[in-house]
Design a protein around this motif. Structure first.
Motif, short mmCIF file in Angstrom:
data_model
loop_
_atom_site.label_atom_id
_atom_site.label_comp_id
_atom_site.label_asym_id
_atom_site.label_seq_id
_atom_site.Cartn_x
_atom_site.Cartn_y
_atom_site.Cartn_z
N GLY A 166 0.82 -1.20 0.00
CA GLY A 166 0.00 0.00 0.00
C GLY A 166 0.85 1.25 0.00
N LYS A 167 0.38 2.28 -0.70
CA LYS A 167 1.12 3.53 -0.79
C LYS A 167 0.81 4.42 0.41
N ALA A 168 1.77 5.22 0.82
CA ALA A 168 1.55 6.20 1.87
C ALA A 168 0.78 7.37 1.28
N LYS A 169 -0.30 7.77 1.93
CA LYS A 169 -1.13 8.87 1.46
C LYS A 169 -1.09 9.98 2.50
N SER A 180 -2.27 11.92 7.57
CA SER A 180 -1.50 10.92 6.83
C SER A 180 -2.07 9.54 7.13
N GLY A 181 -1.93 8.67 6.16
CA GLY A 181 -2.44 7.31 6.30
C GLY A 181 -1.80 6.41 5.28
N ARG A 182 -2.43 5.28 5.07
CA ARG A 182 -1.86 4.31 4.16
C ARG A 182 -2.98 3.62 3.40
N ALA A 183 -2.78 3.44 2.09
CA ALA A 183 -3.71 2.66 1.27
C ALA A 183 -3.46 1.19 1.57
N PRO A 184 -4.48 0.35 1.55
CA PRO A 184 -4.27 -1.05 1.90
C PRO A 184 -3.49 -1.83 0.84
N LYS A 185 -2.78 -2.86 1.28
CA LYS A 185 -2.08 -3.73 0.34
C LYS A 185 -3.10 -4.68 -0.28
N TYR A 186 -2.74 -5.25 -1.44
CA TYR A 186 -3.62 -6.20 -2.10
C TYR A 186 -2.79 -7.21 -2.88
N LYS A 187 -3.44 -8.32 -3.23
CA LYS A 187 -2.77 -9.36 -4.01
C LYS A 187 -3.22 -9.24 -5.46
N LYS A 188 -2.24 -9.28 -6.36
CA LYS A 188 -2.50 -9.14 -7.79
C LYS A 188 -2.13 -10.45 -8.47
N ALA A 189 -2.99 -10.88 -9.41
CA ALA A 189 -2.71 -12.09 -10.18
C ALA A 189 -2.65 -11.73 -11.65
N ILE A 190 -1.59 -12.17 -12.32
CA ILE A 190 -1.44 -12.00 -13.76
C ILE A 190 -1.73 -13.37 -14.39
N ILE A 191 -2.78 -13.42 -15.20
CA ILE A 191 -3.26 -14.67 -15.78
C ILE A 191 -2.86 -14.71 -17.25
#
Length: 96
Positions: free
Chosen positions: A58-61, A71-82
């Motif tokens: 997640g990026k710092a916002k 200030s805060g943080r965007a959440p992390k996520y899982k990315k799949a390339i198919i």
């Protein structure tokens, strides 16, 4: 558990789709490659050749408001390339 959350429609993902027949999705962070492959094949009716995954940090916002600096943080996520079989396509706009 809903495995596929939504497709990633960015410029970089569009170039992957046009040149290499690859599609990008945001997926559940607990899903493994086998579950992602079966979910894509069931949802879109295509043959999946490969699944690559990555956890995107997640990026710092930050912003300045009337109340002061926030200030805060965007959440992390899982990315799949198919990667799907040549000649097959996924149409995001007709499937809802």
């Amino acid at each position: 558990m809903e495995i596929i959350k939504k497709p990633i429609l960015t410029e970089k993902a569009s170039i992957l789709t046009e040149k290499l027949n690859r599609y990008a999705f945001k997926v559940d962070h607990r899903a493994n490659k086998i579950q992602i492959k079966s979910a894509v094949e069931a949802m879109f009716g295509v043959t999946v050749l490969a699944v690559n995954t990555a956890v995107v940090a997640g990026k710092a916002k930050s912003r300045y408001t009337k109340a002061g600096f926030v200030s805060g943080r965007a959440p992390k996520y899982k990315k799949a390339i198919i990667t799907i079989k040549d000649g097959e396509t996924i149409d995001f706009y007709s499937t809802i």
